[in-house]
Design a protein around this motif. Structure first.
Motif, PDB file in Angstrom:
ATOM      1  N   ASP A  86       0.830  -1.220   0.000  1.00  0.00           N
ATOM      2  CA  ASP A  86       0.000   0.000   0.000  1.00  0.00           C
ATOM      3  C   ASP A  86       0.859   1.263   0.000  1.00  0.00           C
ATOM      4  O   ASP A  86       0.732   2.147   0.864  1.00  0.00           O
ATOM      5  CB  ASP A  86      -0.936  -0.004   1.206  1.00  0.00           C
ATOM      6  N   ASP A  97       0.254   5.693  -6.321  1.00  0.00           N
ATOM      7  CA  ASP A  97       0.057   4.505  -5.487  1.00  0.00           C
ATOM      8  C   ASP A  97       0.600   3.284  -6.212  1.00  0.00           C
ATOM      9  O   ASP A  97       0.595   3.226  -7.455  1.00  0.00           O
ATOM     10  CB  ASP A  97      -1.432   4.284  -5.185  1.00  0.00           C
ATOM     11  N   SER A  98       1.047   2.275  -5.423  1.00  0.00           N
ATOM     12  CA  SER A  98       1.476   0.992  -5.992  1.00  0.00           C
ATOM     13  C   SER A  98       1.609  -0.032  -4.866  1.00  0.00           C
ATOM     14  O   SER A  98       1.526   0.316  -3.677  1.00  0.00           O
ATOM     15  CB  SER A  98       2.814   1.141  -6.729  1.00  0.00           C
ATOM     16  N   ASP A  99       1.845  -1.295  -5.259  1.00  0.00           N
ATOM     17  CA  ASP A  99       2.099  -2.339  -4.259  1.00  0.00           C
ATOM     18  C   ASP A  99       3.565  -2.347  -3.829  1.00  0.00           C
ATOM     19  O   ASP A  99       3.888  -2.689  -2.679  1.00  0.00           O
ATOM     20  CB  ASP A  99       1.745  -3.720  -4.829  1.00  0.00           C
ATOM     21  N   GLY A 114       2.855  -3.218  -9.746  1.00  0.00           N
ATOM     22  CA  GLY A 114       1.578  -3.700  -9.223  1.00  0.00           C
ATOM     23  C   GLY A 114       0.629  -2.623  -8.746  1.00  0.00           C
ATOM     24  O   GLY A 114       1.013  -1.740  -7.979  1.00  0.00           O
ATOM     25  N   ASN A 115      -0.633  -2.728  -9.210  1.00  0.00           N
ATOM     26  CA  ASN A 115      -1.701  -1.799  -8.799  1.00  0.00           C
ATOM     27  C   ASN A 115      -1.241  -0.340  -8.836  1.00  0.00           C
ATOM     28  O   ASN A 115      -1.437   0.423  -7.890  1.00  0.00           O
ATOM     29  CB  ASN A 115      -2.194  -2.139  -7.391  1.00  0.00           C
ATOM     30  N   TYR A 117      -1.209   3.475  -9.670  1.00  0.00           N
ATOM     31  CA  TYR A 117      -2.169   4.570  -9.864  1.00  0.00           C
ATOM     32  C   TYR A 117      -1.401   5.880  -9.854  1.00  0.00           C
ATOM     33  O   TYR A 117      -0.678   6.180  -8.892  1.00  0.00           O
ATOM     34  CB  TYR A 117      -3.215   4.566  -8.755  1.00  0.00           C
ATOM     35  N   THR A 126      -3.401   4.136 -14.818  1.00  0.00           N
ATOM     36  CA  THR A 126      -3.389   2.946 -13.956  1.00  0.00           C
ATOM     37  C   THR A 126      -2.767   1.786 -14.714  1.00  0.00           C
ATOM     38  O   THR A 126      -2.821   1.716 -15.949  1.00  0.00           O
ATOM     39  CB  THR A 126      -4.813   2.566 -13.511  1.00  0.00           C
ATOM     40  N   ASP A 128      -1.260  -2.639 -13.989  1.00  0.00           N
ATOM     41  CA  ASP A 128      -0.905  -3.753 -13.125  1.00  0.00           C
ATOM     42  C   ASP A 128       0.529  -4.200 -13.354  1.00  0.00           C
ATOM     43  O   ASP A 128       0.975  -5.187 -12.759  1.00  0.00           O
ATOM     44  CB  ASP A 128      -1.844  -4.953 -13.372  1.00  0.00           C
TER      45      ASP A 128
END
Length: 814
Positions: A86, A97-99, A114-115, A117, A126, A128
């Motif tokens: 997060d 944002d990312s993982d 990953g993820n 934004y 966005t 993945d």
């Protein structure tokens, strides 16, 4: 030079180039169309579109502190920081944002996985997959990302996204572009690469193809598309329609954005039954005080021309053209004003407007007006002048008198107990004898007219609820009139006395002095009503007028700009029976009227009924022409007007004129309309006794008989995104259809199609024989990409010959 912006010609929905070396082409909605090129951002279709966010005034986004938050932070040898779980990065309006994120402190390189934004207030991306970026250069590279432009429905997908120049420039490879909402991708533009510079109006794409649903329909080696609502040089939307007289009618406009205050539209119009017409419109505004439009269209050789074609036989060849000039200037803070409205077609091209329907020029009764105006305006006086000439579009019309020029001086002064006005006019009337028509076998009379009218208005009673006002006027008119010996036969018959058979027009100086006395009063009573939650109000407003003007024989004076007015409720309280100055009718009449209104609980007018009639103490003797019989009626027509807003959806109007002496209706009109949401429907009717069907042939007296016309117009939704519209007008007395139109439109968030079919009687000013005209229109639009066809984005209830009219004239919201 200070730059001023013209009214936008919202461009530029699509740019196409069929070969890399060719100049880009552009497709746009119709000129002056208001909706933005990228579509209308309404809540129904585009509630998902984020708003544009900008840094606070005076703040540099790059200078803002960077805040990082993550579930776990690990610092590795060599100055590398790893954030996991997060990950959230904030810098002013920027959000990331990312993982997983990895930051190299030395190179300032960032790798995120990953993820992903990213949102900088201008675009949201966005993914993945993986994002690579540099905190110093702000350059970024993203794999398999989705993007959404803020403040615009523009969105899409790319296999690779590269953002440079502080994210101002975006390059996408293997990209897709659409303005359709998610899950409703009717059309998609797929390209090998797309470049977007957010400072520019358009993005660019190479090796692109247009897909409708899952099917490719067109290929573009190069294309550009709008990302902002601004003007740009290029091709506008093409237009298409099919008609009986012109056949296939295709227009392709080219828009030239010369400067913020200068532009031009050059249009090629191909009609397979006529030929190729060129149209040029140039707009200019060097500053707000001076602005204008120059318009010209030219058809070098009309295929329909032939000496045996009676509609065009008056021309020597098939060359047809039209020019229009409109200009306005205001100097000295608007006190000094000038204006031009000039329209001309080729001499004796009587059917130009019937054949090509140009949307410019002032045309009244088959006459093209050519006007030059100038005026000086002050608080309580003004001095104005006008030169007005005409070009006749009928071979049978009598040439009208022209103003060469007219000069007006008007003065107003308001005192404590009186109002003083001085109205004066000096006009020279002539005519263009070189444009003789079939009726012009001879010469027309001419004159110079001087008119002075000082007026004193004295309120006798001015109290809440009632008033009484007196008005005193002295009207002096002098004519210096010339009457030729070879007077045209139509003038000779009009000005021949029915009893003496002598010509009444007089050569030389003629003077006329007439006083006028007018007494007008009224009262206003009101009472509460139980309607509208007990807060409704009804008024009762009686009014009366007494008017006295002595009689003076005016048959010696010609008719230059005067005509008889049709009586209605409001004209009965006027001090004039004729429009114009050549005839001032004698009057010794009393007019009485009664108006009643109903207001609802918020003060909106719901109902108005008005009835009035004038009673002649002495029947007026002044006639428009010497050959006209004198009036013997002791009473005017009984006039009634009524408007009602029955509910918030239902409206009604009625108006009649009833001849109490003959016991018959002489005119009437009515309409009932229902409106709710997207549904509008109106039924209307009009009747005129001994009316002339001017909507087809104003000079054809053979058609002079009772006019009795009924109409129906409707616009109705037939499904969530389907809309039907149409109009039907028929002359019951003549037993002919005037105009018929039906259309259907499908309108979704990102595309629409509009189909229409219309039949109307095409007039012919030469043969006076109408022809049945059928017009088919088709428009297909991909919002934010382009539109092909006729018309704009909205549909109207207007038909070719008759506009949609809302006659309900009530105060308050409707």
């Amino acid at each position: 030079m200070t730059k001023w912006t013209l009214g936008y010609r919202y461009p530029i929905a699509l740019t196409i180039s069929l070969a890399p070396a060719l100049t880009p082409m552009m497709v746009q909605a119709a000129p002056f169309e208001a909706p933005p090129a990228t579509g209308i951002l309404d809540s129904l279709c585009y509630d998902y579109v984020p708003k544009i966010e900008k840094p606070a005034s005076g703040q540099d986004a790059n200078a803002q502190p960077v805040e990082v938050d993550a579930d776990r932070l690990e610092a590795k040898q060599g100055g590398t920081a790893v954030y996991e779980g997060d990950v959230k990065v904030r810098q002013g309006v920027r959000k990331f944002d990312s993982d997983y994120a990895q930051l190299d402190q030395k190179s300032r390189d960032v790798i995120a996985i990953g993820n992903i934004y990213y949102n900088d207030g201008q675009v949201t991306v966005t993914s993945d997959k993986t994002l690579k970026s540099n905190l110093d250069t702000k350059n970024s590279e993203l794999e398999e990302g989705k993007y959404q432009v803020h403040g615009s429905p523009v969105r899409g997908f790319a296999k690779r996204v590269v953002m440079t120049n502080n994210n101002q420039n975006i390059t996408m490879e293997g990209a897709q572009y659409t303005t359709c909402p998610p899950g409703q991708e009717v059309w998609t533009l797929k390209a090998g690469s797309i470049d977007i510079d957010q400072k520019e109006v358009f993005g660019e794409a190479w090796n692109a193809s247009l897909w409708l649903y899952d099917y490719p329909v067109f290929y573009f080696p190069y294309i550009n598309f709008p990302i902002k609502d601004e003007r740009k040089t290029g091709l506008l939307y093409p237009g298409y329609k099919q008609s009986s007289s012109n056949g296939m009618d295709i227009t392709q406009p080219f828009y030239w954005n010369i400067a913020p205050n200068y532009d031009a539209t050059i249009t090629s119009r191909f009609m397979d039954k006529r030929g190729l017409m060129e149209q040029v419109e140039f707009r200019y505004m060097p500053d707000p005080a001076h602005a204008g439009i120059l318009y010209f269209e030219n058809l070098a050789d009309d295929k329909q021309y032939s000496p045996s074609n009676p509609s065009l036989a008056s021309l020597s060849d098939g060359h047809r053209y039209m020019m229009n000039v409109r200009h306005g200037s205001a100097l000295m803070d608007g006190s000094l004003r000038f204006g031009i409205d000039y329209t001309q077609v080729r001499d004796k091209d009587y059917n130009y407007f019937n054949d090509f329907s140009p949307q410019v020029g002032t045309q009244v009764d088959s006459q093209l007006q050519q006007s030059f105006t100038a005026g000086y305006y002050q608080h309580n006086w003004n001095l104005t002048s006008e030169v007005r000439r005409y070009q006749i579009l009928s071979p049978y019309a009598l040439l009208p008198h022209e103003m060469l020029p007219r000069i007006d001086y008007n003065y107003f002064q308001q005192g404590k107990w009186f109002d003083l006005a001085w109205n004066s006019e000096l006009t020279k009337f002539g005519y263009n004898s070189g444009s003789a028509t079939i009726q012009q076998a001879g010469e027309r009379y001419t004159a110079t007219r001087l008119h002075l009218a000082p007026t004193l208005t004295v309120p006798l009673v001015d109290a809440p609820g009632y008033y009484l006002t007196s008005q005193y006027k002295l009207m002096f008119t002098s004519y210096n009139q010339e009457v030729p010996d070879n007077l045209v036969s139509q003038d000779r018959s009009r000005f021949t006395d029915a009893d003496s058979k002598q010509l009444t027009l007089k050569e030389g100086t003629i003077t006329r002095t007439l006083p006028s006395f007018r007494l007008k009063g009224g009262a206003n009573f009101d009472r509460p009503l139980d309607w509208y939650d007990g807060k409704g109000t009804q008024t009762l407003e009686p009014e009366f007028q007494y008017l006295y003007i002595p009689y003076k024989n005016q048959d010696e004076i010609g008719i230059y700009d005067t005509t008889t007015t049709r009586q209605d409720y409001y004209s009965l309280f006027s001090d004039r029976r004729f429009a114009g100055l050549d005839r001032i009718s004698d009057a010794n009449r009393v007019t009485v009227g009664l108006t009643s209104r109903v207001y609802d609980n918020v003060g909106d007018e719901r109902l108005r009924l008005a009835v009035a009639q004038a009673f002649e103490m002495t029947p007026p003797k002044v006639r428009l022409y010497s050959s006209d019989p004198e009036s013997t009626n002791a009473r005017s027509l009984l006039s009634f007007e009524g408007d009602a807003r029955i509910t918030d959806e239902w409206f009604a109007h009625a108006g009649t004129q009833y001849d109490t002496s003959e016991g018959e209706f002489t005119a009437g009109n009515g309409a009932v309309e229902y409106r709710t949401g997207k549904l509008t429907t109106q039924v209307n009717y009009r009747y005129i006794k001994d009316g002339n069907l001017d909507y087809r042939y104003p000079t054809n007296t053979a058609l002079a008989e009772d006019l009795s016309q009924a109409g129906l117009v409707m616009m109705a939704p037939i499904a969530d995104q389907w809309q039907m519209y149409g109009g039907y007008y028929r002359d019951i007395k003549q037993d002919v259809n005037i105009d018929r139109k039906i259309g259907v439109k499908y309108d979704s968030c990102c595309w629409s199609i509009n189909m229409s079919l219309e039949w109307h009687n095409q007039p012919d000013n030469v043969t006076l024989k109408p022809t049945s005209e059928k017009v088919i229109g088709l428009q297909f639009e991909m919002k934010g990409l382009g539109s092909v066809g006729t018309g704009g984005r909205s549909v109207t209830l207007d038909t070719e010959l008759l506009p949609y009219v809302r006659p309900f004239n009530l105060k308050g919201q409707q």
